[in-house]
Design an enzyme around this catalytic site. Sequence first.
Site, PDB file in Angstrom:
ATOM      1  N   GLU A  25       0.943  -1.401  -0.010  1.00  0.00           N
ATOM      2  CA  GLU A  25      -0.002  -0.173  -0.009  1.00  0.00           C
ATOM      3  C   GLU A  25       0.800   1.305   0.007  1.00  0.00           C
ATOM      4  O   GLU A  25       2.220   1.240   0.244  1.00  0.00           O
ATOM      5  CB  GLU A  25      -0.811   0.167   1.203  1.00  0.00           C
ATOM      6  N   LYS A 159      -3.459  -1.798  15.533  1.00  0.00           N
ATOM      7  CA  LYS A 159      -2.925  -1.232  16.654  1.00  0.00           C
ATOM      8  C   LYS A 159      -3.967  -1.029  17.851  1.00  0.00           C
ATOM      9  O   LYS A 159      -4.998  -1.024  17.636  1.00  0.00           O
ATOM     10  CB  LYS A 159      -2.610   0.083  16.137  1.00  0.00           C
TER      11      LYS A 159
END
Length: 308
Positions: A25, A159
């Site tokens: 990405e 995360k």
Amino acid sequence: MTLPLTYSPEVAQARAQGAAIVALESTIITHGMPFPQNVETARAVEDEIRAHGAVPATIAIVDGRIHIGLTAEELDRLGQAQNVAKLSRADLAACLATGGIGATTVAATMICAHLAGIHVFATGGIGGVHRGAETTFDISADLLELAATPVTVVAAGAKAILDLPKTLEVLETHGVPVIAYGQDDFPAFWSRSSGLKAPLRMDSAAQIAAAQRMRTALGLPGGQLVANPIPHEAEIASAEITPVIEAALQQAQADGISAKAVTPYLLDRMYEMTEGRSLTANIALVLNNARLASAIAREMAATVPPVA
Ligand code: PSU
Ligand code: MN
């Protein structure tokens, strides 16, 4: 209408030969890391993939075209450009139609990889359900893309700035296989364990490739999330990272940050508060994910015919 796809010479050759290809990405470059570490990391990740028997295809929108594989100049340009649009499923077509430059999130990269016949993609962390989503409704489009688009995404979990139990619930609701690699627990990016058990566990790239093939054979749309724990030596202990996460979240709320700006804002705050340690760990885990994705891509290339 022909698709506005441009392949780099390296990726075009890999496609013609039926070689293993790993998508990467570009939002991690423009919004996830500061310059120059962003460009250095992007290069190092590409080299790691080449060293492990696959060809890297970094995906971004340049001059209104989907680039599958960036040249060194394009990567430099993207890494230094200011105000690059962060493109998810909702923004991709508009950016292409208006001829802009844009960075693809996990969701948009999956869409582009699939258009290019690429089945595996390596990144750092995926977007998920934000804490407080019960009032903000902030749930990353990455989760719904995993349910819709047949690409296996290798990440280090999500995360702990996110609500991880809710993230796993949404993935389950939408039928996304979440596979921890080599352990039982779902990893939490900087930490090897989130304290939550992952729904599935696999211990080899061959199993992961076979599971994606089987999913497609069953007529089920969508991909898989492979959650690969950060290497031991790069891990930041949860006791150390938790207060930093809490402080970053509080600042985001005080500054009124919302929508697309939330994830980049939090990453930036954490980088400053850890004096760069969050970034060092981030780089180590992306390289680790690149290695696993290369192995999965090699397994897939062994069974998938070359693109005509
Ligand atoms: N999480 C990270 N690093 C990142 C991102 C997420 O640890 O760089 C980026 C990815 O591109 C991901 C996007 O697809 O942020 C998710 O943004 P949002 O939460 O706005 O959907
Ligand atoms: Mn969001």
